[in-house]
Motif scaffolding. Sequence first.
Motif, PDB file in Angstrom:
ATOM      1  N   LEU A   1       0.890  -0.034  -9.026  1.00  0.00           N
ATOM      2  CA  LEU A   1       0.006  -0.148  -7.872  1.00  0.00           C
ATOM      3  C   LEU A   1       0.713  -0.982  -6.807  1.00  0.00           C
ATOM      4  CD1 LEU A   1      -3.129   0.291  -7.092  1.00  0.00           C
ATOM      5  CD2 LEU A   1      -3.208  -2.165  -7.433  1.00  0.00           C
ATOM      6  N   VAL A   2       0.710  -0.490  -5.586  1.00  0.00           N
ATOM      7  CA  VAL A   2       1.349  -1.240  -4.500  1.00  0.00           C
ATOM      8  C   VAL A   2       0.301  -1.494  -3.434  1.00  0.00           C
ATOM      9  CG1 VAL A   2       3.197  -1.212  -2.777  1.00  0.00           C
ATOM     10  CG2 VAL A   2       3.535  -0.060  -4.987  1.00  0.00           C
ATOM     11  N   ASN A   3       0.129  -2.757  -3.041  1.00  0.00           N
ATOM     12  CA  ASN A   3      -0.834  -2.982  -1.960  1.00  0.00           C
ATOM     13  C   ASN A   3      -0.274  -3.835  -0.830  1.00  0.00           C
ATOM     14  OD1 ASN A   3      -1.989  -5.106  -4.226  1.00  0.00           O
ATOM     15  ND2 ASN A   3      -2.249  -5.904  -2.172  1.00  0.00           N
ATOM     16  N   VAL A   4      -0.788  -3.539   0.344  1.00  0.00           N
ATOM     17  CA  VAL A   4      -0.439  -4.285   1.548  1.00  0.00           C
ATOM     18  C   VAL A   4      -1.000  -5.698   1.395  1.00  0.00           C
ATOM     19  CG1 VAL A   4      -1.031  -4.434   4.011  1.00  0.00           C
ATOM     20  CG2 VAL A   4      -0.528  -2.206   2.985  1.00  0.00           C
ATOM     21  N   GLY A   5      -0.273  -6.709   1.862  1.00  0.00           N
ATOM     22  CA  GLY A   5      -0.769  -8.078   1.834  1.00  0.00           C
ATOM     23  C   GLY A   5      -1.151  -8.543   3.233  1.00  0.00           C
ATOM     24  N   ASP A   6      -1.789  -9.713   3.309  1.00  0.00           N
ATOM     25  CA  ASP A   6      -2.249 -10.242   4.606  1.00  0.00           C
ATOM     26  C   ASP A   6      -1.113 -10.355   5.628  1.00  0.00           C
ATOM     27  OD1 ASP A   6      -4.667 -10.556   3.338  1.00  0.00           O
ATOM     28  OD2 ASP A   6      -4.625 -12.755   3.303  1.00  0.00           O
ATOM     29  N   VAL A   7       0.061 -10.780   5.149  1.00  0.00           N
ATOM     30  CA  VAL A   7       1.170 -11.017   6.087  1.00  0.00           C
ATOM     31  C   VAL A   7       1.605  -9.699   6.730  1.00  0.00           C
ATOM     32  CG1 VAL A   7       3.526 -11.900   6.296  1.00  0.00           C
ATOM     33  CG2 VAL A   7       1.887 -13.064   4.814  1.00  0.00           C
ATOM     34  N   MET A   8       1.588  -8.658   5.938  1.00  0.00           N
ATOM     35  CA  MET A   8       1.912  -7.324   6.471  1.00  0.00           C
ATOM     36  C   MET A   8       0.845  -6.886   7.477  1.00  0.00           C
ATOM     37  SD  MET A   8       3.707  -4.481   6.230  1.00  0.00           S
ATOM     38  CE  MET A   8       4.553  -4.337   4.673  1.00  0.00           C
ATOM     39  N   GLU A   9      -0.404  -7.189   7.159  1.00  0.00           N
ATOM     40  CA  GLU A   9      -1.477  -6.841   8.111  1.00  0.00           C
ATOM     41  C   GLU A   9      -1.236  -7.542   9.450  1.00  0.00           C
ATOM     42  OE1 GLU A   9      -5.590  -6.889   6.760  1.00  0.00           O
ATOM     43  OE2 GLU A   9      -6.282  -7.530   8.741  1.00  0.00           O
ATOM     44  N   ILE A  10      -0.866  -8.820   9.372  1.00  0.00           N
ATOM     45  CA  ILE A  10      -0.623  -9.567  10.618  1.00  0.00           C
ATOM     46  C   ILE A  10       0.594  -8.998  11.357  1.00  0.00           C
ATOM     47  CG2 ILE A  10       0.003 -11.829  11.574  1.00  0.00           C
ATOM     48  CD1 ILE A  10      -1.480 -13.078   9.126  1.00  0.00           C
ATOM     49  N   MET A  11       1.696  -8.808  10.631  1.00  0.00           N
ATOM     50  CA  MET A  11       2.922  -8.338  11.293  1.00  0.00           C
ATOM     51  C   MET A  11       2.719  -6.958  11.917  1.00  0.00           C
ATOM     52  SD  MET A  11       6.137  -9.724   9.035  1.00  0.00           S
ATOM     53  CE  MET A  11       5.804  -8.805   7.579  1.00  0.00           C
TER      54      MET A  11
END
Length: 512
Positions: free
Chosen positions: A424-434
């Motif tokens: 399972l691969v999920n986006v993290g908060d930092v990716m959401e911000i960037m």
Amino acid sequence: MASEQQWKIPPIVQELAADVQTPPSQYVVGEQDRPDLVGAVMSEPIPLVDLSRLSVASDDPYPDEVTKLRSALQSWGLFLAVGHGMEPSFLAETMNVTKGFFKLPMEEKQKYSNRVNGREFKLEGYGNDIVVSENQTLDWCDRFYIIVEPESQKVHSLWPMQPPTFRYICAFNLDHVDLHRNSSRTNKVSIEAWQEPWPPATRWASGLAAEAGCVLAGRGGGGEVGSRRRRGGGLTTAALGGGGELRARGGGEEVGSRRRSGGRLTTTALGGGGELWAHGGGGEAGSRRRPGGGLTTTALVLSASPLPRHVVSLTDGEEVGSNTLREFTARCREIVTLILANMAKLVGLHERYFVDMLDKEGVTYARLNYYPHCPKPDRVFGMKAHSDATVITVVLVDDTVSGLQVQGGDGVWYDVPIVPNALLVNVGDVMEIMSNGLLKSPVHRVVTNLERERLSVVMFYSMEPEKEIEPAPELVDEERPRRYRKTNTKDYIADLFETLARGARAIDRVKI
Ligand SMILES: O=C(O)CCC(=O)C(=O)O
Ligand SMILES: [Fe+2]
């Protein structure tokens, strides 16, 4: 007084689960927040993305796969990765080693406790998550948290010595050994070895990291070759960087080998008195043992081509950690690099944008989760709703017990389906911000099971602590103004646990 602070030191959930019929009140969630043990079924299942069909080339040979990735990320912020190149037996081994750790006697596990002086919490180690308030609802979960990358950040003393396949014992760093007297290149060679509990004098060599041109030769000292005391058999796997070469001979006989892209992966079984030659072509090499496998050496001979040779005696060294987890780390790093490149392309950034953000100083944490069975699964959470404070997260989920749920855009909780051998691969908060909100970090949670325990191995990819986190300038314009304030990893994580304890999301604090 100590008793007033008792709430700060909750019991290990595994012990609690063996003991109680009703979870203590600290674990019980308010009635309005109780979990639905069976989440809703997704109308559109999460796409399985075949990583072997993703490429970083500008003209994608499999545009459908990219479309699937886009759709998964847009709908859920996560996807299930197949075609990742990790064999089912290796994933099973990673899970087994994890389980093996949690099944050790408490005394053994406590050697890696995340408590300082039995009281204060530190992030790394075995135990519970930090308890920051008396009113915090606790998770029905024990965990082992450890930095797995970069090498310089690893705390070697925290790497478990048990189960046996979980660790290396010795590391030898031979910096700048003059292997190439006839060449201008300087070499950095490191050899890792571990010692088996049996026979005590046997030394094991597992891998090497060598700059181009180094040759490692390991020789069975005339004794038994093979792990777990299997006679006449051994198996070692070494992954070498591009152009690498591994040769092994078992009692005169070459037993088997295979290749892998981006270098060679050669698997070789050695018979008694075997010989191993590995030639690092510029990349990192690593190895792992498989059931019935191993390569024993009593001496390693390092040599440049041609000579001189350096005999390295494996008599001392420092603990450096897990064999299996180390390999899992290396394999996950490969797929993360590929996935991040594709994510960057999807949002219109240069393919190295996110990869460079992680760069060499980025820290990868492994979090091994153990959710014991729970007498009242409808009243507690294995893990409360949260999103990960990472760039990206990779999870090896238990394929025997479900429990992971993700919140859809409609606010409904959906079960993440079990797909054996998928990651399972999920986006993290930092990716959401960037990505200035183009990619969303999914809110997810874990429910427990009345009869069965559940495990997961989670890899958290984080940026270097001082590095700034902010939307990529390319993704900010009049139509899509900046949606998040600038922060940095250190500050972002500093009060993460306090935020989590309140049931809030850290990302909300930086939203504009
Ligand atoms: O156990 C799982 O499946 C997921 C765990 C998780 O979300 C986490 O450790 O952040
Ligand atoms: Fe998570």
